[in-house]
Design a protein around this motif. Structure first.
Motif, PDB file in Angstrom:
ATOM      1  N   ILE A  56       7.777  -6.151  -6.338  1.00  0.00           N
ATOM      2  CA  ILE A  56       6.444  -6.639  -6.007  1.00  0.00           C
ATOM      3  C   ILE A  56       5.593  -5.450  -5.575  1.00  0.00           C
ATOM      4  O   ILE A  56       5.964  -4.704  -4.664  1.00  0.00           O
ATOM      5  N   ALA A  57       4.454  -5.269  -6.222  1.00  0.00           N
ATOM      6  CA  ALA A  57       3.487  -4.240  -5.823  1.00  0.00           C
ATOM      7  C   ALA A  57       2.403  -4.915  -4.992  1.00  0.00           C
ATOM      8  O   ALA A  57       1.945  -6.014  -5.312  1.00  0.00           O
ATOM      9  N   MET A  58       2.002  -4.264  -3.922  1.00  0.00           N
ATOM     10  CA  MET A  58       1.005  -4.848  -3.019  1.00  0.00           C
ATOM     11  C   MET A  58      -0.305  -4.069  -3.088  1.00  0.00           C
ATOM     12  O   MET A  58      -0.326  -2.873  -3.385  1.00  0.00           O
ATOM     13  N   MET A  59      -1.399  -4.778  -2.804  1.00  0.00           N
ATOM     14  CA  MET A  59      -2.723  -4.147  -2.857  1.00  0.00           C
ATOM     15  C   MET A  59      -3.722  -4.966  -2.051  1.00  0.00           C
ATOM     16  O   MET A  59      -3.755  -6.193  -2.150  1.00  0.00           O
ATOM     17  N   ASP A  60      -4.532  -4.276  -1.248  1.00  0.00           N
ATOM     18  CA  ASP A  60      -5.674  -4.904  -0.596  1.00  0.00           C
ATOM     19  C   ASP A  60      -6.870  -4.801  -1.540  1.00  0.00           C
ATOM     20  O   ASP A  60      -7.031  -3.806  -2.257  1.00  0.00           O
ATOM     21  N   ALA A  86       0.110   2.229   4.021  1.00  0.00           N
ATOM     22  CA  ALA A  86      -1.006   1.595   3.317  1.00  0.00           C
ATOM     23  C   ALA A  86      -0.451   0.518   2.393  1.00  0.00           C
ATOM     24  O   ALA A  86       0.510   0.760   1.648  1.00  0.00           O
ATOM     25  N   THR A  87      -1.045  -0.663   2.421  1.00  0.00           N
ATOM     26  CA  THR A  87      -0.590  -1.749   1.559  1.00  0.00           C
ATOM     27  C   THR A  87      -0.592  -1.325   0.098  1.00  0.00           C
ATOM     28  O   THR A  87       0.303  -1.676  -0.667  1.00  0.00           O
ATOM     29  N   SER A  88      -1.577  -0.525  -0.289  1.00  0.00           N
ATOM     30  CA  SER A  88      -1.700  -0.086  -1.683  1.00  0.00           C
ATOM     31  C   SER A  88      -0.594   0.862  -2.114  1.00  0.00           C
ATOM     32  O   SER A  88      -0.454   1.160  -3.301  1.00  0.00           O
ATOM     33  N   SER A  89       0.207   1.332  -1.156  1.00  0.00           N
ATOM     34  CA  SER A  89       1.285   2.270  -1.489  1.00  0.00           C
ATOM     35  C   SER A  89       2.640   1.589  -1.668  1.00  0.00           C
ATOM     36  O   SER A  89       3.626   2.248  -2.012  1.00  0.00           O
ATOM     37  N   VAL A  90       2.703   0.284  -1.461  1.00  0.00           N
ATOM     38  CA  VAL A  90       3.989  -0.407  -1.352  1.00  0.00           C
ATOM     39  C   VAL A  90       4.476  -0.982  -2.681  1.00  0.00           C
ATOM     40  O   VAL A  90       3.736  -1.643  -3.400  1.00  0.00           O
ATOM     41  N   LEU A  91       5.753  -0.727  -2.978  1.00  0.00           N
ATOM     42  CA  LEU A  91       6.499  -1.439  -4.022  1.00  0.00           C
ATOM     43  C   LEU A  91       7.825  -1.830  -3.385  1.00  0.00           C
ATOM     44  O   LEU A  91       8.553  -0.978  -2.876  1.00  0.00           O
ATOM     45  N   LEU A  92       8.136  -3.123  -3.380  1.00  0.00           N
ATOM     46  CA  LEU A  92       9.357  -3.561  -2.722  1.00  0.00           C
ATOM     47  C   LEU A  92      10.159  -4.501  -3.607  1.00  0.00           C
ATOM     48  O   LEU A  92       9.636  -5.045  -4.590  1.00  0.00           O
ATOM     49  N   ARG A  93      11.431  -4.647  -3.255  1.00  0.00           N
ATOM     50  CA  ARG A  93      12.312  -5.534  -4.016  1.00  0.00           C
ATOM     51  C   ARG A  93      11.958  -6.985  -3.711  1.00  0.00           C
ATOM     52  O   ARG A  93      11.926  -7.407  -2.550  1.00  0.00           O
ATOM     53  N   ALA A  94      11.731  -7.756  -4.754  1.00  0.00           N
ATOM     54  CA  ALA A  94      11.380  -9.169  -4.580  1.00  0.00           C
ATOM     55  C   ALA A  94      12.494  -9.921  -3.852  1.00  0.00           C
ATOM     56  O   ALA A  94      12.230 -10.798  -3.026  1.00  0.00           O
TER      57      ALA A  94
END
Length: 198
Positions: free
Chosen positions: A5-9, A74-82
């Protein structure tokens, strides 16, 4: 189902065409890693001549113990395991915001990898949901997140202590902000809560 999951504001943006590729490659190669983030630039929209300031750290591996005192992610920097945030608890919906809690949940299941390359931009502007909040509100927001985390999760003794110390620091920040604004009585009450949590 996608494994990551990639996150972004909504008001921030990515600044590298291969950002996701680099993060996916790391997570693919390191199954014990729960989340991959990276350095980011801060763009102040209110400045006549906007200047990007890189926010980073000299740490490459971050653990649950580091998160409460580590530089902000930063939320825009995050990639995490679903899989590490699947089946979110029902109390998650009651949180004032979900980003920091998501990182804490992920860090309970694996370490966090920090990449030193700045590959996204965090914008600070007058209508920003977080950057526009006064310090008192931000500190109380963080304290609320930590309170719910402590109340609803089965943490071991060391993890509980980490959360308690972080909670105390947030209350202390709120007390300092309250004192600076002239709300002395409320500042003393907040300071008392900080001591009790510590």
């Amino acid at each position: 189902r996608a494994p990551y999951i990639a996150m972004m504001d909504g008001d921030d943006y990515w600044a590298s065409p291969d950002k996701l590729q680099k993060q996916v490659e790391w997570l693919d190669a390191h199954p014990d890693c729960a989340l991959c983030c990276h350095a980011f630039r801060v763009h102040h929209d209110h400045e006549p001549q906007p200047v990007d300031a890189i926010h980073g750290s000299d740490r490459e591996i971050v653990t649950f113990a580091d998160l409460p005192i580590w530089p902000p992610i930063a939320t825009s920097s995050v990639l995490l395991r679903a899989a590490h945030v699947g089946g979110l608890p029902t109390w998650f919906a009651d949180l004032p915001a979900e980003d920091f809690t998501t990182y804490l949940l992920a860090a309970l299941r694996g370490h966090i990898r920090y990449l030193p390359e700045a590959m996204s931009v965090y914008r600070i502007h007058a209508t920003g949901m977080w950057s526009s909040k006064p310090m008192i509100e931000r500190a109380r927001h963080n304290a609320r997140v930590l309170e719910m985390f402590r109340a609803h999760l089965e943490l071991d003794e060391a993890q509980t202590r980490i959360v308690q110390v972080a909670l105390s620091k947030q209350r202390l920040q709120a007390a300092i902000a309250l004192y600076a604004s002239g709300e002395r009585a409320e500042a003393r009450a907040e300071l008392g809560r900080a001591v009790a949590d510590h």
